[in-house]
Design an enzyme around this catalytic site. Structure first.
Site, PDB file in Angstrom:
ATOM      1  N   ARG A 168       0.851  -1.200   0.000  1.00 19.29           N
ATOM      2  CA  ARG A 168       0.000   0.000   0.000  1.00 19.29           C
ATOM      3  C   ARG A 168       0.881   1.243   0.000  1.00 19.29           C
ATOM      4  NH1 ARG A 168       2.459   1.925   3.802  1.00 19.29           N
ATOM      5  NH2 ARG A 168       0.916   3.566   3.966  1.00 19.29           N
ATOM      6  N   GLY A 169       0.238   2.395  -0.071  1.00 19.22           N
ATOM      7  CA  GLY A 169       0.969   3.639  -0.230  1.00 19.22           C
ATOM      8  C   GLY A 169       0.849   4.055  -1.684  1.00 19.22           C
ATOM      9  N   ALA A 170       0.379   5.294  -1.895  1.00 18.82           N
ATOM     10  CA  ALA A 170       0.055   5.714  -3.259  1.00 18.82           C
ATOM     11  C   ALA A 170       1.210   5.499  -4.240  1.00 18.82           C
ATOM     12  CB  ALA A 170      -0.413   7.168  -3.249  1.00 18.82           C
ATOM     13  N   ARG A 208      -7.942  -0.105  -6.107  1.00 17.86           N
ATOM     14  CA  ARG A 208      -8.019   0.987  -5.141  1.00 17.86           C
ATOM     15  C   ARG A 208      -8.447   2.235  -5.902  1.00 17.86           C
ATOM     16  NH1 ARG A 208      -4.790   0.781  -0.537  1.00 17.86           N
ATOM     17  NH2 ARG A 208      -6.308   2.280   0.261  1.00 17.86           N
ATOM     18  N   ASP A 232      -2.752  10.794  -1.588  1.00 18.74           N
ATOM     19  CA  ASP A 232      -3.127   9.810  -2.601  1.00 18.74           C
ATOM     20  C   ASP A 232      -3.571  10.468  -3.903  1.00 18.74           C
ATOM     21  OD1 ASP A 232      -3.653   8.618   0.208  1.00 18.74           O
ATOM     22  OD2 ASP A 232      -3.348   6.911  -1.131  1.00 18.74           O
ATOM     23  N   ASN A 279      -6.141  12.347   1.210  1.00 23.13           N
ATOM     24  CA  ASN A 279      -5.168  11.545   1.959  1.00 23.13           C
ATOM     25  C   ASN A 279      -5.948  10.733   2.985  1.00 23.13           C
ATOM     26  OD1 ASN A 279      -2.450  10.719   2.506  1.00 23.13           O
ATOM     27  ND2 ASN A 279      -2.483  11.953   4.365  1.00 23.13           N
ATOM     28  N   LYS A 280      -5.233   9.888   3.696  1.00 25.17           N
ATOM     29  CA  LYS A 280      -5.822   8.992   4.695  1.00 25.17           C
ATOM     30  C   LYS A 280      -6.855   9.717   5.557  1.00 25.17           C
ATOM     31  CE  LYS A 280      -4.985   5.621   5.029  1.00 25.17           C
ATOM     32  NZ  LYS A 280      -5.746   4.641   4.234  1.00 25.17           N
TER      33      LYS A 280
END
Lengths: 359, 359
Positions: B52-54, B89, B242, B252-253
């Site tokens: 994970r992680g953009a 995603r 993201d 973002n998160k």
């Protein structure tokens, strides 16, 4: 409130020399009651958060002090018990308010009458808390009715943080009292329940209460409330408080400030519900409220149910990393739409508070 | 980055027909690597957040697409694999950016060369991500140096949300890259790590990364950051993102928006670090960014270690209560002090972005 058809308060007498509480550290996994026989046991229950919620720990502290009088009714002993109980939680003012009220009711009285007087005064504090919560409910109901009228036939969405329900008071609750009354009045309601890390009082206690009462609700990570406000999915916010200063600043469970900022940014009304015992007239503003720092373990560990129903604690963070755990934050009065009190609704200003509580 | 003395990227090739990732769902409890052999396995790894992680899922998507070309190099097959991977995603734009770049590099090429070209292009995407992260680190370092100069001899306190470290990119990280460089340059640093419920990427991944690198840090419940900003304990906030829209809005998160509000309210600089592959020039503002809704189980359950070291999942909420779980929120550009990109720092406005990325 009813649990499985049986009526409960959050604190009750057991004969005339003990009192009962619900062990809130076991909820929502298990419903367990405890009987406390001394001021020391009461202090432990408050410190360990077996019993919690600003108004409730006032009543529990009062019963604890009353039990200490059975052991030693002298002024000295009363002062010592008061000090021990007052130190258990530093932020909520109701505890100190209740203890000082007990002291005032006892010190000028003959020693022989103090045991009976103390028990009666603790009972009065508990009964008055129920009456105040009920009045808060009626007053807050008017606000919810007003919102419901603006969107006929649609669900009113209310967000709350932590637990300010009947488990946080002797009965009814502060922030949740208007919600219960609106639900009972047939207003279609849905409550967004902030999980309220690190102790999860939202996901465990508020969700448990709302579920038991049949109120529609959805648990949210504490991170998510701002998003739903941006999306127009929150009609109002109601929270409780542990201490309101003379200018209207509000100490409440850590994270309340963030939700108040989001409410302001999205024009969502942000109300704080409180009995007047929560007002600290001696502090000019929120800067001087002591903020309790709690154990890092509350952040680093989590209690939950395993598949077999047993309750356990797991480590959730990276091994070796530490945590900080302030229990409360202060929401500046400028972010608060109004206070819902037992005497009515007022602005979050000195003038607003004094309009309802002149003395 | 090094784990137990061994150098790792977050994604690496295994021969010329497979690639490796770190299973991030097992961190911080266990360090486990996985080898992926097909686009389907890559899609599963992205969907389940094993990776994970953009920026990182861009590179993983590229390798996944490259593997699909080994099975079928036709235009049709490439388009189908692209679609399947892109759907894993919805919010992060880097994944789509990387997949479209792969497609552009392949469709006009002879079928016989596509396998080799795809593998090379995925490798270029990964290498360029490393270079971009490194450049972001250097550019962000200047901001931290500026703060350090304002408080000589004192620790610079930086708050971050979620994980935008080397585990979220191919190496170095976005938000954490300047922190690593400042630490390596000898600037005294301390990082407030938001736990980042519901998936705890802060407490598990960021704390793990910072601990491995020897950077002082403290985990906070997501509720606590605003309090520390009020107390003057936060000098700056750096987060990843993201997707950034043309006007500077930042997805973002979930929870980033709340921290940005608190930063604004306390005059704490709020920076967003990103490679230019995170900019979505096709969206005018953040209102049209799709927000991924994830499983309620992420809110209602928690993974952790038991005392014997084994990893388990516990139920943490009131039985019968449901949860909502939006994965991201949108922070309006007005709350962002600036963007830290591989080309330098710019204002969070269309003009700011265009000053660095004209075309």
């Amino acid at each position: 409130m009813k649990i499985n058809g049986q009526h409960y308060r959050s604190v009750w007498t057991v004969g005339d020399d003990a009192f009962g509480i619900i062990d809130q550290t076991r909820l929502p996994h298990e419903f367990v009651t405890l009987t406390l026989h001394s001021a020391e046991e009461a202090a432990h229950a408050i410190r360990s958060m077996q019993t919690r919620g600003a108004p409730l720990i006032g009543a529990v502290g009062a019963y604890g002090l009353a039990l200490s009088v059975r052991e030693d009714a002298s002024d000295d002993a009363i002062n010592k018990a008061l000090e021990m109980l007052a130190e258990t939680r530093p932020t909520a003012i109701n505890l100190k308010w209740a203890l000082w009220r007990m002291r005032g009711a006892l010190l000028n009285q003959p020693h022989g009458r103090r045991v009976a007087l103390a028990w009666a005064e603790a009972g009065k504090i508990a009964d008055e808390d129920v009456a105040m919560s009920e009045a808060i409910g009626f007053n807050g109901l008017k606000i919810i009715e007003g919102i419901a009228e603006q969107k006929p036939g649609q669900t009113v969405n209310i967000l709350t943080h932590c637990n300010a329900g009947w488990l946080a008071t002797v009965d009814y609750g502060t922030a949740l009292a208007p919600i219960y009354m609106a639900h009972d009045a047939g207003i279609p309601l849905h409550v967004w329940v902030d999980e309220t890390r690190p102790r999860n009082q939202g996901a465990s206690l508020t969700a448990f209460e709302l579920g038991s009462h049949g109120v529609a609700h959805t648990i949210l990570a504490d991170n998510a409330g701002g998003h739903y406000m941006q999306q127009g999915q929150v009609d109002m916010v109601i929270v409780g408080t542990d201490r309101v200063t003379a200018n209207g600043d509000v100490a409440n469970k850590i994270g309340t400030y963030l939700k108040a900022l989001a409410a302001k940014d999205n024009n969502v009304p942000f109300y704080v519900a409180l009995p007047s015992s929560t007002i600290d007239w001696t502090l000019a503003d929120g800067r001087d409220i002591p903020i309790e720092e709690r154990s890092p373990d509350e952040v680093l560990k989590m209690q939950g149910r395993l598949a077999d129903g047993s309750v356990t604690v797991v480590d959730i963070a990276a091994p070796g990393s530490g945590a900080a755990n302030p229990g409360f934050d202060v929401t500046p009065a400028r972010l608060v739409t109004g206070f819902i009190t037992e005497r009515g609704i007022c602005a979050a200003t000195s003038e607003g508070l004094r309009s309802l509580f002149p003395k």
